[in-house]
Each structure stands twice: as structure tokens, then as C-alpha cells.
Design a protein around this motif. Structure first.
Motif, short mmCIF file in Angstrom:
data_model
loop_
_atom_site.label_atom_id
_atom_site.label_comp_id
_atom_site.label_asym_id
_atom_site.label_seq_id
_atom_site.Cartn_x
_atom_site.Cartn_y
_atom_site.Cartn_z
N GLN A 70 0.81 -1.22 0.00
CA GLN A 70 0.00 0.00 0.00
C GLN A 70 0.85 1.27 0.00
O GLN A 70 0.47 2.28 -0.59
CB GLN A 70 -0.93 0.00 1.22
CG GLN A 70 -2.15 -0.90 1.06
CD GLN A 70 -3.01 -0.47 -0.12
OE1 GLN A 70 -3.39 0.69 -0.25
NE2 GLN A 70 -3.33 -1.44 -0.98
N LYS A 71 2.03 1.21 0.64
CA LYS A 71 2.89 2.39 0.68
C LYS A 71 3.33 2.78 -0.74
O LYS A 71 3.32 3.96 -1.11
CB LYS A 71 4.12 2.12 1.54
CG LYS A 71 5.02 3.35 1.70
CD LYS A 71 6.22 3.04 2.58
CE LYS A 71 7.13 4.27 2.68
NZ LYS A 71 8.35 3.99 3.47
N SER A 72 3.71 1.78 -1.56
CA SER A 72 4.12 2.05 -2.94
C SER A 72 2.95 2.58 -3.76
O SER A 72 3.10 3.46 -4.61
CB SER A 72 4.67 0.78 -3.60
OG SER A 72 5.89 0.40 -3.00
N VAL A 73 1.73 2.03 -3.47
CA VAL A 73 0.55 2.51 -4.18
C VAL A 73 0.31 3.99 -3.88
O VAL A 73 0.04 4.80 -4.77
CB VAL A 73 -0.70 1.66 -3.79
CG1 VAL A 73 -1.97 2.28 -4.36
CG2 VAL A 73 -0.54 0.23 -4.27
N GLU A 74 0.41 4.35 -2.58
CA GLU A 74 0.19 5.75 -2.18
C GLU A 74 1.27 6.66 -2.78
O GLU A 74 0.98 7.78 -3.23
CB GLU A 74 0.19 5.86 -0.66
CG GLU A 74 -1.05 5.22 -0.01
CD GLU A 74 -0.91 5.06 1.49
OE1 GLU A 74 0.06 5.62 2.06
OE2 GLU A 74 -1.74 4.36 2.09
N GLU A 75 2.54 6.19 -2.81
CA GLU A 75 3.63 7.00 -3.38
C GLU A 75 3.41 7.22 -4.88
O GLU A 75 3.66 8.31 -5.40
CB GLU A 75 4.98 6.31 -3.14
CG GLU A 75 5.44 6.39 -1.69
CD GLU A 75 6.74 5.64 -1.46
OE1 GLU A 75 7.16 4.88 -2.39
OE2 GLU A 75 7.33 5.78 -0.38
N ARG A 103 0.50 7.24 -6.43
CA ARG A 103 -0.60 8.19 -6.58
C ARG A 103 -0.18 9.59 -6.18
O ARG A 103 -0.81 10.57 -6.58
CB ARG A 103 -1.80 7.71 -5.78
CG ARG A 103 -2.47 6.50 -6.46
CD ARG A 103 -3.67 6.00 -5.74
NE ARG A 103 -4.38 5.01 -6.56
CZ ARG A 103 -5.02 3.98 -6.10
NH1 ARG A 103 -5.04 3.74 -4.79
NH2 ARG A 103 -5.64 3.14 -6.92
N GLY A 104 0.90 9.66 -5.41
CA GLY A 104 1.44 10.97 -5.02
C GLY A 104 2.41 11.54 -6.04
O GLY A 104 3.00 12.60 -5.81
#
Length: 484
Positions: free
Chosen positions: A440-445, A447-448
Motif C-alpha cells: 500500500q505504501k508504494s501505491v500511495e507514493e 498516486r502521489g
């Protein structure tokens, strides 16, 4: 364009002695087979016994015509054989039969690749002559033997204009000529046996000045030695001139053990050889019909074939030149292409993995463990998504190193090695869903705005699939899942 060395311009011309592939000698019926016991293939004509007369070998003339046509040269309708007079132990007659004023091939050009560009080198001439015997310096310390087996072997001496300006350019020209004479089947090109021997005429001058005094490096029989010898000679001549010593015209030899050239004798000029027409040989008359007959039997030439590969197959000029570096190489490329593999990929694999392995294992293209059909089958499995590029290299390695005599089967190897790509979209979707949930951290990064995070997700998906997923499919599915 010339590259200056220590402020000097290099000037190089070539004389290449090409032994012609006839089964008998140029003026006698004696065999030209290499490796026989000394003096077992020297006939009465070769030994210059009294009362013998030379008879010209028609096959040697046809090979000269073939080269002349390939070089867009003039084939002389009438040429003259002369006697070149000099005294040496391995020259039984005391003269060599050669051509001087009117050679059989006049002018012409040799195309070759240098620094990724197509260059053209002007030729002065190519003339027929007989080879000399050979001095053998083995056995007794203070004695030499004479082997006359080589005496009378037909030679075509190919002479260039002094148009080359570096050792690398000279090597590229020599390689192109070496490939051409084999392509035309007029010479076997075996440099170790002396079938293709290069003499390099080297001089240096300040830019804009007249040609300097040249020194001729004799009998260079490898491309590596050719470059080493020319480079040494260039630096030696420059050092001599800078120390105030003039260059003396000379014939020199290259010593591969020391990497140096050493003077053998001061160089003779044409008048020293006292050329005059050989009274035992009439003028060589070549009819237009004979020339056209030879032309009709010629193979497609490398340059014409390369142009065809550019136009018909869409290859780049450089790639086409590489595919036509030899007739065997061209045949390999065509066979793989005709087996259904895309031309560009065939060229890439042939110039890449095939050429690298051949070089490492000191093999020729005809000795390649991966033949054209196997390469085509491998490339087609990349094209249809069965395997990835990385997996294809593993299959290639397995094909190359398999035991001799073992049949190569690309599909069987793919399955044996477990390299077949995952093309089941439902299975791949499950893997990607798992990767997204666990990262999830990579997904959020991502999307950021961090693009590197997307590649990290691709890497995780490939890892989870044990490298079997199709990378393009992974990218496409990830983007869809992430709403890109």
C-alpha cells in the motif's frame, strides 16, 4: 577525415597477396595443396629446369576477372606478363613472372565499414603473378632449408591508392577485402597458411605537405599484428623525424614477440627489378564474351545484398553491413528470417548473442551450435509472448552448451527450464491484487506522483510470478488497477 598523431598525418597504402583457389599452379600442373612434405609439389617448370615452358592457368585468370567485376574495375582486354628480376634462395629462376605495365585488373574500389560509416577505397590495380618458394629456418641453428612447394602458386596482388589515414581504417579495409575474396570463392582466406598476406606501406607527413618517405611492412598475416605493426611504425617514423633523422625507404618485418618493426633491406624501386616482357608467354587476351560469362556466374555481391536487406527487410545500413560481413553470415541471417522470425530481431540476435559466443569460443558462423532454424524458433517464442527476453537468453544458453549430437528443441527446453510466461489473465490478476494489497505504501507514493513506485510494483509482481509473468501484461494490468 584524418586524425593527427603528434601533429603528423598518417598515409597508408596496401598490397595484398591473395593466393588463388586453383588446384594447380599458375604456370604448371603441380598441386597447390598446403601442408605436403617439402619439395614434393615442385614440378620441372616450378624448378626452372632447362627447356621448360610456362602455360597459363585459365582458372587463375577467371578468378582475377571475378574480382575485377566485383570491384567495378576495368578488365584489360590485353595484359602482359613480365619478368621481375631479383635473386633470392627461394626463387629458382632468378626472376618472378608477374605483371607490371599492363595488369589484368585496373582501378576499382572496395567498400568497407569504418567507425559506423560506409567508406570506399580506391584501388590502383590487381595483377597476376606466381608465388615464390619458402625459406625454412628450423632444425640446424646455422642453416636454412628451401621448400619449393609454394613456388608457382597463383597470386593476385591487389594494390590500393595511399588513401588510408589510420591503422584502424587499414584493418577495416583488410577485413572487408578478406571477406570479399572468400565471398567470391577465389581464395580460402587462410592467413595462418599464407593464403592472404598483407604488405602495408606507411609514411607520415605534416598536414598539407607532400607524401613522406614510405616503409613497407611485409607479410602481415593477422589483423591484430597488422594494427600493431602500423601503430609501431607510425610512432617510430615520427620519433625519427623529430630527432632530425630522415626516413630511408625500406622493407621491414614485424616481430610479434617484441611488437617492433625491423629493417630487412632498403626498398627497391621498379627499375631495380629490370622488368621486361616474358618471351615465353604471349599477351593475355580476355574477350568480352569471356568477361560476360564470368559475370553471369557471379554470386550476389555483399554491397548489393546489404542494399537489398535495407530496402526489403528494413534493416539499418550498419545492421545490413554486419549481416553481409561474410557469405556464411548472410546465409545464416536469411535462413532465420525465412523461417519466420522478424528480420530486425534476427539481426539483433545474430550481432549480439551469436557473435559474442562465436568470438568467445573461437568458432565460425557455420560452426554455431545454435543454427538459423533454432534461432528463428527462439525469436518466435519471444514474439508470441511464450517467453520473456530474459528467459530467451537462458534458453539460448542451454541450446549453445548442450552436448554435441543432442537435438535442440526450443519448446521442450522452455518447459524443462520452467520458463513459459504466465498468460492466464485470471491467475495474473490474482497475483497483482495480492501485490497491491501488500504494498500500500508504494501505491500511495505512485498516486502521489512518484513514478519509481510503479516500477517497484512491477518488480514485486514479477517476483511473485517467479519471473513467468509477461512484463507488458503486468504493466497494462497494474495501470488499469491503479486507474492510470
Amino acid at each position: 577525415m584524418s586524425t593527427l598523431i603528434r601533429g603528423y598525418e598518417v598515409v597508408i597504402g596496401f598490397e595484398t597477396h591473395t593466393q588463388l583457389s586453383t588446384v594447380s599452379k599458375i604456370f604448371s600442373g603441380a598441386s597447390t595443396h598446403f601442408g605436403a612434405e617439402p619439395n614434393t609439389q615442385a614440378s620441372a617448370v616450378d624448378l626452372a629446369l632447362p627447356g621448360t615452358l610456362p602455360v597459363l592457368n585459365r582458372g587463375a585468370v577467371e578468378r582475377a576477372i571475378r574480382l575485377g567485376l566485383a570491384l567495378n574495375a576495368t578488365i584489360a582486354p590485353l595484359s602482359i606478363f613480365a619478368r621481375k628480376n631479383y635473386f633470392y634462395p627461394d626463387l629458382p629462376k632468378g626472376y618472378q613472372i608477374s605483371q607490371y605495365e599492363i595488369p589484368v585488373v585496373q582501378g576499382g574500389t572496395v567498400p568497407f565499414m569504418h567507425d559506423g560509416e560506409l567508406r570506399t577505397l580506391r584501388l590502383t590495380r590487381a595483377h597476376l603473378e606466381e608465388d615464390a618458394g619458402k625459406s625454412v629456418h628450423e632444425g640446424h641453428a646455422n642453416m636454412s632449408g628451401i621448400d619449393l612447394n609454394r613456388a608457382g602458386t597463383p597470386l593476385l596482388e591487389i594494390v590500393t591508392e595511399p588513401d588510408m589515414r589510420s591503422s584502424t581504417e587499414a584493418v577495416d579495409y583488410a577485413k572487408a577485402l578478406h571477406a570479399l575474396v572468400q565471398w567470391l570463392d577465389i581464395c580460402d582466406g587462410n592467413m595462418q597458411e599464407g593464403s592472404f598476406r598483407c604488405d602495408a606501406n606507411v609514411s607520415v607527413r605534416r598536414p598539407g605537405q607532400p607524401f613522406g618517405t614510405r616503409r613497407e611492412i611485409k607479410n602481415l598475416n593477422s589483423f591484430r599484428h597488422l594494427q600493431q605493426a602500423i601503430d609501431y611504425e607510425i610512432n617510430w617514423q615520427i620519433s625519427e623525424l623529430e630527432d632530425g633523422r630522415p626516413i630511408v625507404q625500406a622493407t621491414v618485418l614485424f616481430d610479434p614477440d617484441t611488437g617492433e618493426t625491423r629493417m630487412m633491406r632498403t626498398k627497391e624501386d621498379a627499375q631495380d627489378y629490370r622488368y621486361f616482357p616474358d618471351p615465353d608467354l604471349p599477351p593475355l587476351v580476355i574477350s568480352r564474351e569471356w568477361v560476360e560469362k564470368v559475370r553471369a556466374e557471379m554470386p550476389e555481391l555483399p554491397r548489393a545484398m546489404a542494399e537489398r536487406f535495407v530496402k526489403a527487410d528494413g534493416l539499418a545500413e550498419y545492421d545490413a553491413a554486419m549481416m553481409t560481413q561474410s557469405l556464411a553470415f548472410a546465409r545464416f541471417y536469411e535462413a532465420a528470417r525465412d523461417a519466420g522470425a522478424p528480420a530486425k530481431l534476427v539481426a539483433n540476435w545474430t550481432m549480439g548473442e551469436i557473435a559474442r559466443r562465436l568470438n568467445n569460443d573461437n568458432l565460425t558462423i557455420v560452426e554455431s551450435p545454435v543454427d538459423a532454424a533454432l534461432l528463428a524458433a527462439l525469436i518466435k517464442r519471444i514474439q508470441d509472448g511464450t517467453i520473456s527476453n530474459n528467459a530467451a537468453r537462458q534458453v539460448f544458453d542451454a541450446l549453445w552448451t548442450r552436448e554435441k549430437g543432442t537435438a535442440g528443441n526450443v519448446d521442450a527446453l522452455i518447459d524443462t527450464l520452467g520458463l513459459r510466461q504466465m498468460n492466464d489473465s485470471s491467475e495474473l490478476e490474482a497475483i497483482i491484487d495480492g501485490v497491491l494489497a501488500a504494498n500500500q505504501k508504494s501505491v500511495e507514493e505512485f498516486r502521489g506522483g512518484k513514478d519509481k513506485a510503479f516500477q517497484a510494483l512491477v518488480g514485486q509482481a514479477m517476483k511473485a510470478s517467479k519471473g513467468k509473468a509477461n512484463p507488458a501484461q503486468v504493466n497494462e494490468m497494474l495501470k488499469k488497477k491503479l486507474g492510470v
